[in-house]
Design a protein around this motif. Structure first.
Motif, PDB file in Angstrom:
ATOM      1  N   GLY A 172       0.758  -1.326  -0.038  1.00  0.00           N
ATOM      2  CA  GLY A 172      -0.050  -0.022  -0.082  1.00  0.00           C
ATOM      3  C   GLY A 172       0.886   1.120  -0.059  1.00  0.00           C
ATOM      4  O   GLY A 172       0.634   2.271  -0.644  1.00  0.00           O
ATOM      5  N   VAL A 223      -5.599   3.231  -2.014  1.00  0.00           N
ATOM      6  CA  VAL A 223      -5.241   2.385  -2.972  1.00  0.00           C
ATOM      7  C   VAL A 223      -5.957   0.941  -2.436  1.00  0.00           C
ATOM      8  O   VAL A 223      -6.320   0.595  -1.392  1.00  0.00           O
ATOM      9  N   VAL A 225      -5.209  -2.660  -2.380  1.00  0.00           N
ATOM     10  CA  VAL A 225      -4.499  -3.760  -2.549  1.00  0.00           C
ATOM     11  C   VAL A 225      -5.044  -5.251  -2.075  1.00  0.00           C
ATOM     12  O   VAL A 225      -5.617  -5.320  -1.074  1.00  0.00           O
ATOM     13  N   ILE A 246      -3.039   7.614   3.967  1.00  0.00           N
ATOM     14  CA  ILE A 246      -3.453   6.409   3.227  1.00  0.00           C
ATOM     15  C   ILE A 246      -4.564   5.955   3.575  1.00  0.00           C
ATOM     16  O   ILE A 246      -4.565   5.550   4.762  1.00  0.00           O
ATOM     17  N   GLN A 248      -6.232   2.156   2.693  1.00  0.00           N
ATOM     18  CA  GLN A 248      -5.803   1.051   1.911  1.00  0.00           C
ATOM     19  C   GLN A 248      -7.127   0.216   2.060  1.00  0.00           C
ATOM     20  O   GLN A 248      -7.510  -0.087   3.064  1.00  0.00           O
ATOM     21  N   SER A 250      -8.930  -3.840   0.780  1.00  0.00           N
ATOM     22  CA  SER A 250      -8.497  -5.047   0.596  1.00  0.00           C
ATOM     23  C   SER A 250      -9.503  -5.957  -0.221  1.00  0.00           C
ATOM     24  O   SER A 250      -9.269  -6.868  -0.814  1.00  0.00           O
TER      25      SER A 250
END
Length: 363
Positions: A172, A223, A225, A246, A248, A250
């Protein structure tokens, strides 16, 4: 990523310049005492050089050049090669010691995702993973990720490897570093969230670039990921620096209700909590009060309390009524389903057709 040479010979021993010097003196029939007189070095120093207890300095190399007729560069190169060989031997021993750590890194999926290259040799694979983390050795992993073992305690219902979690987080960071962001502005981020809420009815190919664009302008890199085995994490929030955060994600749970709730939950951490903390969704041992605050923030952003309460009071939870209510408040119907199920107002197996399911491209 450039491939490392595989045919380079690395000896597992080191020949010291002192050993070469001793052989040279024996060949010449010169004693160490004579060399001391010729160079102006003490006999004790010559003994120390021959026994590799002292290094050959540029000054010593020049003296040897004049006394023996062998270039100073020759002696300095021998010394450099010897020190490098010693360092490599020491490094090989450390790598051998750290191979057990590598077993807790999900190499198979990381190579499939092109995060790292597959190596046939275990120690070469360890070096590849250390490069991925941007650390010199496993010892630095503890310094870079000091709180992961605390976050994942033994009472977690799943088997979690903090090392695998850190690999997911590291990816990430790498992806977030490639997203240009403006300096963080709280008001701008708050405004971006209002616009992003309207994207929940879109497909990923539409909403992902737009949400990333809106958040980046406000100083937040978003992001996506893929989850790794032994991680159990659906989302994370942290700050790269004072001006860049950030978020992140999933897609751990695959459906739009989980994705959007997790996103707004992480956004809540950014707006409500400090810049020095790491928030992991799915970990134990975290601040329960802050998690509750982030949950409340996400609920309020996605489903305004007054309108959702009025819908609940009607007590008509079928696909048609849910779809109609979702359209009325401008949100994806799957999010309404997810919240009704979370509040146990709707069975877990009801109305799931209204949810969108996401898949990664590599799947």
């Amino acid at each position: 990523m450039a491939k490392q040479p595989t045919n380079e010979f690395q000896p597992d021993y080191a020949v010291s310049p002192g050993e070469i010097l001793g052989d040279e003196l024996e060949t010449r029939g010169m004693t160490q005492q004579e060399l001391a007189r010729r160079t102006g070095l003490t006999p004790k120093h010559i003994v120390s050089l021959v026994q590799a207890k002292s290094s050959i300095t540029p000054e010593t190399a020049i003296k040897l050049e004049r006394a023996l007729g062998m270039p100073a560069d020759y002696w300095l190169n021998l010394e450099s090669q010897y020190q490098e060989a010693l360092a490599r031997i020491d490094e090989e021993a450390k790598l051998e010691h750290d191979l057990d750590w590598l077993k807790r890194i999900p190499i198979a999926l990381m190579t499939k995702l092109n995060w790292v290259e597959r190596r046939s040799d275990a120690k070469a694979q360890l070096v590849e993973v250390l490069r991925f983390f941007g650390i010199a050795s496993v010892s630095q992993w503890d310094d870079m990720w000091p709180n992961l073992n605390v976050a994942y305690r033994q009472h977690n219902s799943q088997e979690i490897f903090p090392e695998a979690v850190s690999a997911w987080l590291r990816r990430g960071e790498i992806e977030a570093s490639q997203i240009p962001c403006g300096p963080f502005e709280k008001a701008a981020f708050r405004d971006a969230l209002d616009k992003i809420r309207l994207l929940t009815i879109e497909r990923p190919e539409s909403f992902v670039p737009r949400m990333q664009e809106l958040c980046a302008a406000a100083g937040v890199a978003v992001v996506f990921v893929p989850a790794l085995p032994k991680t159990g994490v659906s989302g994370a929030t942290r700050w790269l620096n004072a001006n860049k955060a950030i978020i992140q994600l999933s897609l751990r749970y695959r459906t739009d209700d989980h994705l959007w709730f997790t996103f707004f939950h992480e956004a809540g951490h950014i707006l409500l909590h400090g810049k020095k903390e790491l928030f992991l969704e799915g970990a134990n041992g975290l601040d329960a009060s802050k998690e509750a605050e982030a949950n409340h923030f996400a609920e309020q952003e996605l489903l305004p309390r007054s309108q959702f309460s009025a819908f609940i009071r009607r007590n008509q939870f079928n696909k048609a009524s849910i779809a109609s209510f979702a359209k009325e408040i401008g949100i994806a119907p799957g999010i309404v389903v997810g919240q009704l199920q979370h509040r146990q107002l709707l069975p877990r197996n009801h109305c799931n057709e209204l949810k969108q399911t996401f898949r990664w491209a590599h799947e």
